[in-house]
Write an enzyme that holds these catalytic residues in place. Structure first.
Site, PDB file in Angstrom:
ATOM      1  N   GLY A 121       0.828  -1.211   0.000  1.00 28.47           N
ATOM      2  CA  GLY A 121       0.000   0.000   0.000  1.00 28.47           C
ATOM      3  C   GLY A 121       0.855   1.250   0.000  1.00 28.47           C
ATOM      4  O   GLY A 121       0.982   1.938   1.027  1.00 28.47           O
ATOM      5  N   THR A 155      -1.370  -4.457  -5.819  1.00 28.71           N
ATOM      6  CA  THR A 155      -1.322  -5.813  -6.372  1.00 28.71           C
ATOM      7  C   THR A 155      -1.560  -6.829  -5.258  1.00 28.71           C
ATOM      8  O   THR A 155      -1.011  -6.700  -4.159  1.00 28.71           O
ATOM      9  CB  THR A 155       0.060  -6.049  -7.029  1.00 28.71           C
ATOM     10  OG1 THR A 155       0.236  -5.076  -8.065  1.00 28.71           O
ATOM     11  CG2 THR A 155       0.165  -7.438  -7.631  1.00 28.71           C
ATOM     12  N   GLU A 242      12.940  -3.776  -4.079  1.00 31.00           N
ATOM     13  CA  GLU A 242      11.827  -3.962  -5.015  1.00 31.00           C
ATOM     14  C   GLU A 242      12.296  -3.881  -6.466  1.00 31.00           C
ATOM     15  O   GLU A 242      11.799  -4.579  -7.330  1.00 31.00           O
ATOM     16  CB  GLU A 242      10.734  -2.906  -4.764  1.00 31.00           C
ATOM     17  CG  GLU A 242       9.582  -3.026  -5.767  1.00 31.00           C
ATOM     18  CD  GLU A 242       8.370  -2.160  -5.466  1.00 31.00           C
ATOM     19  OE1 GLU A 242       8.377  -1.445  -4.446  1.00 31.00           O
ATOM     20  OE2 GLU A 242       7.426  -2.216  -6.260  1.00 31.00           O
TER      21      GLU A 242
HETATM   22  C1  FAD Z   1       1.153  -3.388 -13.018  1.00 25.62           C
HETATM   23  C2  FAD Z   1       1.263  -2.419 -11.869  1.00 25.62           C
HETATM   24  C3  FAD Z   1       1.291  -2.877 -10.572  1.00 25.62           C
HETATM   25  C4  FAD Z   1       1.383  -1.970  -9.514  1.00 25.62           C
HETATM   26  N1  FAD Z   1       1.373  -2.439  -8.220  1.00 25.62           N
HETATM   27  C5  FAD Z   1       1.434  -1.570  -7.206  1.00 25.62           C
HETATM   28  C6  FAD Z   1       1.381  -2.044  -5.846  1.00 25.62           C
HETATM   29  O1  FAD Z   1       1.264  -3.239  -5.574  1.00 25.62           O
HETATM   30  N2  FAD Z   1       1.419  -1.119  -4.847  1.00 25.62           N
HETATM   31  C7  FAD Z   1       1.544   0.207  -5.092  1.00 25.62           C
HETATM   32  O2  FAD Z   1       1.604   0.966  -4.133  1.00 25.62           O
HETATM   33  N3  FAD Z   1       1.600   0.688  -6.354  1.00 25.62           N
HETATM   34  C8  FAD Z   1       1.543  -0.172  -7.410  1.00 25.62           C
HETATM   35  N4  FAD Z   1       1.577   0.300  -8.705  1.00 25.62           N
HETATM   36  C9  FAD Z   1       1.598   1.753  -8.923  1.00 25.62           C
HETATM   37  C10 FAD Z   1       2.907   2.289  -9.431  1.00 25.62           C
HETATM   38  O3  FAD Z   1       3.906   2.259  -8.449  1.00 25.62           O
HETATM   39  C11 FAD Z   1       2.630   3.722  -9.936  1.00 25.62           C
HETATM   40  O4  FAD Z   1       1.735   3.611 -11.040  1.00 25.62           O
HETATM   41  C12 FAD Z   1       3.887   4.421 -10.364  1.00 25.62           C
HETATM   42  O5  FAD Z   1       4.693   4.702  -9.258  1.00 25.62           O
HETATM   43  C13 FAD Z   1       3.580   5.739 -11.130  1.00 25.62           C
HETATM   44  O6  FAD Z   1       2.714   6.533 -10.398  1.00 25.62           O
HETATM   45  P1  FAD Z   1       1.371   7.131 -11.041  1.00 25.62           P
HETATM   46  O7  FAD Z   1       0.622   6.018 -11.676  1.00 25.62           O
HETATM   47  O8  FAD Z   1       0.695   7.921  -9.977  1.00 25.62           O
HETATM   48  O9  FAD Z   1       1.835   8.071 -12.222  1.00 25.62           O
HETATM   49  P2  FAD Z   1       2.328   9.582 -12.086  1.00 25.62           P
HETATM   50  O10 FAD Z   1       3.246   9.708 -10.924  1.00 25.62           O
HETATM   51  O11 FAD Z   1       1.141  10.462 -12.135  1.00 25.62           O
HETATM   52  O12 FAD Z   1       3.160   9.744 -13.412  1.00 25.62           O
HETATM   53  C14 FAD Z   1       2.545   9.948 -14.692  1.00 25.62           C
HETATM   54  C15 FAD Z   1       3.639  10.124 -15.730  1.00 25.62           C
HETATM   55  O13 FAD Z   1       4.428  11.279 -15.391  1.00 25.62           O
HETATM   56  C16 FAD Z   1       5.804  10.935 -15.285  1.00 25.62           C
HETATM   57  N5  FAD Z   1       6.414  11.654 -14.158  1.00 25.62           N
HETATM   58  C17 FAD Z   1       5.916  11.782 -12.907  1.00 25.62           C
HETATM   59  N6  FAD Z   1       6.765  12.499 -12.137  1.00 25.62           N
HETATM   60  C18 FAD Z   1       7.834  12.798 -12.905  1.00 25.62           C
HETATM   61  C19 FAD Z   1       9.053  13.493 -12.683  1.00 25.62           C
HETATM   62  N7  FAD Z   1       9.349  14.009 -11.488  1.00 25.62           N
HETATM   63  N8  FAD Z   1       9.911  13.601 -13.716  1.00 25.62           N
HETATM   64  C20 FAD Z   1       9.643  13.084 -14.929  1.00 25.62           C
HETATM   65  N9  FAD Z   1       8.490  12.415 -15.208  1.00 25.62           N
HETATM   66  C21 FAD Z   1       7.606  12.265 -14.215  1.00 25.62           C
HETATM   67  C22 FAD Z   1       5.822   9.437 -15.012  1.00 25.62           C
HETATM   68  O14 FAD Z   1       7.001   8.843 -15.483  1.00 25.62           O
HETATM   69  C23 FAD Z   1       4.616   8.951 -15.791  1.00 25.62           C
HETATM   70  O15 FAD Z   1       4.979   8.736 -17.134  1.00 25.62           O
HETATM   71  C24 FAD Z   1       1.471  -0.581  -9.774  1.00 25.62           C
HETATM   72  C25 FAD Z   1       1.463  -0.116 -11.099  1.00 25.62           C
HETATM   73  C26 FAD Z   1       1.352  -1.017 -12.138  1.00 25.62           C
HETATM   74  C27 FAD Z   1       1.327  -0.495 -13.551  1.00 25.62           C
END
Ligand code: FAD
Length: 372
Positions: A121, A155, A242
Site C-alpha cells: 500500500g 497488487t 523492489e
Molecule cells: C502493473 C502495476 C502494478 C502496480 N502495483 C502496485 C502495488 O502493488 N502497490 C503500489 O503501491 N503501487 C503499485 N503500482 C503503482 C505504481 O507504483 C505507480 O503507477 C507508479 O509509481 C507511477 O505513479 P502514477 O501512476 O501515480 O503516475 P504519475 O506519478 O502520475 O506519473 C505519470 C507520468 O508522469 C511521469 N512523471 C511523474 N513524475 C515525474 C518526474 N518528477 N519527472 C519526470 N516524469 C515524471 C511518469 O514517469 C509517468 O509517465 C502498480 C502499477 C502497475 C502499472
C-alpha cells in the site's frame, strides 16, 4: 560470503528439477499474475523463501547470489510465484533491516513457510511517482494508530493476508519543510475491520490490482515497521529491494525462449541478428543483477544500481515482446508461442511503470553520486 560455482550449479539443477516435476505452465509475468499459494508453500519447504535471512527466523542463512540462482530459475520457468514474491523480496528484508524483534519473530518464519501474502500500500491517486505526497493518515489512539485513506494499484490485496501501508503520521512544518518528514510504515492485517478491497481490472481484463480503502482501521503499536516518522528513508531502501531483482528483466523470458525455438526452425538473417542482440543484452543484465546481489550481501541498499537495473531491464522486456512479434511473423509460432506473445503484450506496458516509472528512475540515477 563467496559461494563456489559448483554449489551454485547444484542449486540451479535442483530448482530446475523441482520446477520440471511440478509441471509448471510457463506464463509471462508469473511473479505478478501467477497466484498459487500451494506452490509457494512447497518452495518454502525447500528453503527457497527467505533463503538469505538468519536461521533463527526460519531463513536459510545463504547468500543473495544463491537467491539470485533460485529466483532466476523460477522466473525463467514462468512459475506461479506471486503468493510469496513481495514478502520474500522486500517485506521480509525491510523487517530485518528496520523492524523490532517482535515483528521479526512474528512474521519472518511464517513468510519463510510461504504462508503470508503481502500487498504493497504505497501508491495513491495523487501519490505514485511522488510518494512523499501520500495523504493516507495514521493518527495516535490508545494502544496504537487509526489509519484512514485510500491506496490504489495494490497488487494482490484481494489475496493478501497482510498489507504494508505507508502513511502520514506527522505534518511537515511550514511551507519550506522537508516533505519527506512525518511518514511511517505499518503492517496491517488485511481482514482488519474498516478495510474494503475493490478490484481494478487491467487492460486485458485481468484482476491483479485493487483499490484499498481504510476507514479508521486500528493498528497496534507493535505493527509499526521501524521508527515513527522515518518512513521515507526506510521506504527508499525498500525500493532498492523492489527494483533490483531478476523479475525486472525476466518477466517475458518464457516468450523469449519460445521465440528462440521458433527462430531455430527457420534460418533468417534478420531474425538471427535480432535474437542475438537480445541474448547480448540479457547477458549484461544478468551481470548487473549479480552485482546487485553481491552489494546486498555486503550489507548495502544499492538504490542507484537497482534503479539502473530496473530501467534497463524493463526496456529489455519491451524489446523481447517487439522482437517476438517480428520473429513469430517470419518463422511462424506454435499455439504456445502465440499465447505467450499475447500475455507479454498485455503485461509489458505496466513493466516500466510499476515499482517506479522509467522517467523517475532516470532522475534518481542522474542525481545519485557516481561511485568512484
Ligand atoms: C502493473 C502495476 C502494478 C502496480 N502495483 C502496485 C502495488 O502493488 N502497490 C503500489 O503501491 N503501487 C503499485 N503500482 C503503482 C505504481 O507504483 C505507480 O503507477 C507508479 O509509481 C507511477 O505513479 P502514477 O501512476 O501515480 O503516475 P504519475 O506519478 O502520475 O506519473 C505519470 C507520468 O508522469 C511521469 N512523471 C511523474 N513524475 C515525474 C518526474 N518528477 N519527472 C519526470 N516524469 C515524471 C511518469 O514517469 C509517468 O509517465 C502498480 C502499477 C502497475 C502499472
Amino acid at each position: 560470503m563467496t559461494v563456489g560455482a559448483d554449489v551454485l550449479e547444484a542449486l540451479r539443477r535442483e530448482v530446475r528439477e523441482f520446477v520440471a516435476a511440478a509441471c509448471v505452465t510457463a506464463r509471462c509475468d508469473g511473479w505478478m499474475r501467477g497466484y498459487d499459494p500451494e506452490f509457494s508453500r512447497r518452495l518454502g519447504e525447500r528453503g527457497w523463501i527467505g533463503m538469505t535471512w538468519p536461521r533463527e527466523y526460519g531463513g536459510g542463512g545463504r547468500s543473495n547470489v544463491e537467491r539470485f540462482v533460485v529466483t532466476e530459475e523460477l522466473l525463467r520457468a514462468g512459475a506461479p510465484v506471486t503468493a510469496h514474491w513481495t514478502a520474500d523480496r522486500q517485506i521480509g528484508p525491510s523487517i530485518l533491516r528496520s523492524g523490532c524483534e517482535h515483528l521479526r519473530s512474528e512474521f519472518l518464519p511464517a513468510i519463510c513457510r510461504g504462508e503470508l501474502v503481502f500487498g504493497l500500500g504505497m501508491s495513491e491517486t495523487e501519490a505514485g511517482s511522488d510518494l512523499a505526497a501520500v495523504r493516507t493518515r495514521a493518527v495516535r489512539v490508545d494502544g496504537g494508530w487509526s489509519i484512514t485513506g485510500t491506496k490504489i494499484w495494490t497488487t494482490s490485496a484481494h489475496n493478501a493476508t497482510h498489507l504494508y501501508v505507508l502513511a502520514r503520521t506527522g505534518e511537515p512544518a511550514g511551507a519550506d519543510a522537508d516533505r519527506h518528514a512525518g511518514l511511517t510504515e505499518f503492517i496491517v492485517d488485511r481482514d482488519s475491520p474498516g478495510i474494503t478491497v475493490r478490484p481494478i481490472l487491467d487492460l486485458v481484463g485481468e484482476h491483479h490490482f485493487n483499490e484499498v480503502v481504510f476507514e479508521d482501521v486500528f493498528v497496534p503499536d507493535s505493527r509499526v515497521l521501524g521508527t515513527v516518522g522515518a518512513g521515507w528513508k526506510q521506504v527508499t531502501e525498500q525500493l532498492a529491494f523492489e527494483r533490483g531483482g531478476a523479475e525486472r528483466f525476466l518477466s517475458t523470458y518464457p516468450l523469449l525462449a519460445a521465440m528462440v525455438r521458433a527462430a531455430r526452425r527457420v534460418p533468417d538473417r534478420g531474425v538471427t541478428e535480432r535474437v542475438g542482440m537480445l541474448a547480448a543484452r540479457l547477458a549484461g543484465l544478468r551481470e548487473l543483477c549479480l552485482q546487485l546481489a553481491r552489494a546486498i550481501d555486503a550489507g548495502e541498499a544499492p538504490v542507484r544500481l537497482a534503479a539502473e537495473s530496473k530501467l534497463l531491464g524493463t526496456a529489455f522486456e519491451k524489446a523481447v515482446v517487439e522482437t517476438a512479434r517480428y520473429v513469430l511473423d517470419v518463422c511462424g509460432g506454435d499455439p504456445e508461442a502465440r499465447r505467450l506473445l499475447a500475455e507479454g503484450l498485455g503485461a509489458v506496458p505496466g513493466a516500466s511503470i510499476r515499482g517506479g516509472s522509467s522517467e523517475v528512475l532516470q532522475t534518481i540515477i542522474s542525481r545519485a553520486e557516481v561511485p568512484k
